[in-house]
Design a protein around this motif. Structure first.
Motif, mmCIF file in Angstrom:
data_model
loop_
_atom_site.group_PDB
_atom_site.id
_atom_site.type_symbol
_atom_site.label_atom_id
_atom_site.label_comp_id
_atom_site.label_asym_id
_atom_site.label_seq_id
_atom_site.Cartn_x
_atom_site.Cartn_y
_atom_site.Cartn_z
ATOM 1 N N MET A 129 0.986 -0.880 -0.254
ATOM 2 C CA MET A 129 -0.090 -0.293 0.472
ATOM 3 C C MET A 129 1.100 1.512 0.039
ATOM 4 S SD MET A 129 -3.130 1.153 2.650
ATOM 5 C CE MET A 129 -2.839 -0.187 2.808
ATOM 6 N N ASP A 130 0.555 2.178 -0.919
ATOM 7 C CA ASP A 130 1.112 3.652 -0.807
ATOM 8 C C ASP A 130 0.796 4.812 0.503
ATOM 9 O OD1 ASP A 130 2.352 2.709 -3.278
ATOM 10 O OD2 ASP A 130 0.201 3.155 -4.463
ATOM 11 N N ARG A 131 1.918 5.392 0.607
ATOM 12 C CA ARG A 131 1.217 6.188 1.353
ATOM 13 C C ARG A 131 1.167 7.873 1.589
ATOM 14 N NH1 ARG A 131 5.224 3.886 6.167
ATOM 15 N NH2 ARG A 131 6.610 4.169 4.022
ATOM 16 N N ILE A 132 0.725 9.018 1.625
ATOM 17 C CA ILE A 132 0.988 9.846 1.646
ATOM 18 C C ILE A 132 0.558 10.647 3.223
ATOM 19 C CG2 ILE A 132 -1.015 11.486 1.069
ATOM 20 C CD1 ILE A 132 -2.418 10.345 -1.648
ATOM 21 N N ALA A 133 1.729 11.574 3.054
ATOM 22 C CA ALA A 133 1.733 12.089 4.533
ATOM 23 C C ALA A 133 1.523 13.011 4.843
ATOM 24 C CB ALA A 133 2.739 11.975 5.418
ATOM 25 N N LEU A 134 0.609 13.911 5.498
ATOM 26 C CA LEU A 134 -0.041 15.572 5.935
ATOM 27 C C LEU A 134 1.280 15.476 7.172
ATOM 28 C CD1 LEU A 134 -2.927 15.994 4.917
ATOM 29 C CD2 LEU A 134 -1.502 16.974 3.278
ATOM 30 N N ARG A 135 2.001 16.795 6.987
ATOM 31 C CA ARG A 135 2.475 16.487 8.392
ATOM 32 C C ARG A 135 2.954 17.888 8.948
ATOM 33 N NH1 ARG A 135 4.316 11.338 9.485
ATOM 34 N NH2 ARG A 135 5.720 10.443 7.761
ATOM 35 N N GLY A 136 2.590 18.584 10.793
ATOM 36 C CA GLY A 136 2.236 19.535 10.981
ATOM 37 C C GLY A 136 0.868 20.355 10.955
ATOM 38 N N LEU A 137 0.133 19.420 10.372
ATOM 39 C CA LEU A 137 -1.198 20.426 10.210
ATOM 40 C C LEU A 137 -1.509 21.155 11.655
ATOM 41 C CD1 LEU A 137 -3.357 17.888 8.285
ATOM 42 C CD2 LEU A 137 -1.820 19.925 7.332
ATOM 43 N N ARG A 138 -1.933 22.776 11.541
ATOM 44 C CA ARG A 138 -1.930 22.919 12.849
ATOM 45 C C ARG A 138 -3.054 23.909 12.983
ATOM 46 N NH1 ARG A 138 3.106 23.512 11.914
ATOM 47 N NH2 ARG A 138 4.846 23.222 13.935
ATOM 48 N N ALA A 139 -3.467 24.237 14.047
ATOM 49 C CA ALA A 139 -5.551 24.595 14.334
ATOM 50 C C ALA A 139 -5.168 24.655 15.774
ATOM 51 C CB ALA A 139 -6.628 24.030 13.696
ATOM 52 N N LYS A 140 -6.773 25.809 16.068
ATOM 53 C CA LYS A 140 -6.672 26.430 17.972
ATOM 54 C C LYS A 140 -8.097 25.237 18.414
ATOM 55 C CE LYS A 140 -7.516 29.494 21.039
ATOM 56 N NZ LYS A 140 -7.345 31.354 21.218
ATOM 57 N N GLY A 141 -7.791 24.612 18.907
ATOM 58 C CA GLY A 141 -8.538 23.343 19.501
ATOM 59 C C GLY A 141 -9.294 23.881 20.895
ATOM 60 N N PHE A 142 -10.575 23.889 21.368
ATOM 61 C CA PHE A 142 -10.630 23.743 22.973
ATOM 62 C C PHE A 142 -11.183 22.327 23.105
ATOM 63 C CE2 PHE A 142 -11.499 27.508 20.186
ATOM 64 C CZ PHE A 142 -10.969 28.045 21.061
ATOM 65 N N HIS A 143 -9.909 21.363 23.083
ATOM 66 C CA HIS A 143 -9.897 20.366 23.137
ATOM 67 C C HIS A 143 -9.175 19.955 25.074
ATOM 68 C CE1 HIS A 143 -11.205 19.871 19.486
ATOM 69 N NE2 HIS A 143 -10.241 19.698 18.972
ATOM 70 N N GLY A 144 -9.479 19.295 25.893
ATOM 71 C CA GLY A 144 -9.154 18.891 27.378
ATOM 72 C C GLY A 144 -10.311 18.979 28.648
ATOM 73 N N VAL A 145 -10.164 18.299 29.638
ATOM 74 C CA VAL A 145 -10.450 17.852 30.808
ATOM 75 C C VAL A 145 -10.508 19.239 31.781
ATOM 76 C CG1 VAL A 145 -10.384 15.651 30.550
ATOM 77 C CG2 VAL A 145 -9.117 16.635 31.889
ATOM 78 N N LEU A 146 -9.715 20.412 31.576
ATOM 79 C CA LEU A 146 -9.906 21.768 32.302
ATOM 80 C C LEU A 146 -10.911 22.642 32.011
ATOM 81 C CD1 LEU A 146 -6.338 21.504 33.285
ATOM 82 C CD2 LEU A 146 -8.135 20.413 34.414
ATOM 83 N N PRO A 147 -11.589 23.325 32.543
ATOM 84 C CA PRO A 147 -11.764 24.463 31.944
ATOM 85 C C PRO A 147 -11.149 25.473 31.133
ATOM 86 C CG PRO A 147 -12.348 23.613 34.934
ATOM 87 C CD PRO A 147 -11.711 23.032 33.907
ATOM 88 N N ARG A 148 -10.286 25.356 31.653
ATOM 89 C CA ARG A 148 -9.051 26.694 31.677
ATOM 90 C C ARG A 148 -9.346 25.883 29.340
ATOM 91 N NH1 ARG A 148 -3.862 25.817 33.404
ATOM 92 N NH2 ARG A 148 -3.035 25.213 30.844
ATOM 93 N N GLU A 149 -8.442 25.268 29.455
ATOM 94 C CA GLU A 149 -8.195 24.396 27.878
ATOM 95 C C GLU A 149 -9.563 24.566 27.469
ATOM 96 O OE1 GLU A 149 -6.309 20.949 28.388
ATOM 97 O OE2 GLU A 149 -7.346 20.639 29.668
ATOM 98 N N ARG A 150 -10.718 24.317 27.931
ATOM 99 C CA ARG A 150 -12.278 24.498 26.703
ATOM 100 C C ARG A 150 -12.167 26.065 26.785
ATOM 101 N NH1 ARG A 150 -15.803 20.796 25.917
ATOM 102 N NH2 ARG A 150 -14.762 18.785 26.569
ATOM 103 N N ALA A 151 -11.968 26.864 27.865
ATOM 104 C CA ALA A 151 -12.399 28.394 27.678
ATOM 105 C C ALA A 151 -11.010 29.169 26.324
ATOM 106 C CB ALA A 151 -12.001 29.249 29.271
#
Length: 119
Positions: free
Chosen positions: A1-23
């Motif tokens: 199987m051949d492979r296509i790689a995408l490296r270092g895609l960046r975006a801001k997200g609001f993921h995490g269990v702490l309120p600060r991460e979500r805010a």
């Protein structure tokens, strides 16, 4: 199987269990390796016979910036599921980086890698 790689895609997200991460949100970085049979595209020189990695990159950053989740595991699964919606993609290896994770000791990065394939 051949492979296509995408490296270092960046975006801001609001993921995490702490309120600060979500805010406040934080940057997430994603690497994906897509398993694709590129022979049909190579034989015909036709983009429709492979996966458009520019579209995949946009979709991944939309998932990162999209609805929040508590766990990196959930985010990685959402990204893998999105990659597998493309007919040409037979498997997806997803690494999610959380370089600003709330850890109390010095560190460089936190990553989670999953590999998913079509059922």
């Amino acid at each position: 199987m051949d492979r296509i790689a995408l490296r270092g895609l960046r975006a801001k997200g609001f993921h995490g269990v702490l309120p600060r991460e979500r805010a406040e949100g934080q940057p997430f970085v994603v690497d994906v390796v897509l398993g694709v049979d590129t022979r049909p595209a190579a034989e015909t020189d036709d983009l429709a016979r492979t996966v458009d990695y520019g579209v995949v990159a946009e979709e991944i950053t939309a998932v990162i910036a999209g609805p929040p989740c508590d766990l990196l595991e959930t985010l990685a699964q959402r990204i893998a599921d999105q990659c597998l919606t493309h007919h040409a993609v037979l498997e997806a290896e997803v690494t999610v980086h959380k370089p600003r994770a709330p850890i109390s000791v010095p560190f460089d990065d936190v990553t989670l890698t999953i590999k998913r394939s079509r059922a």
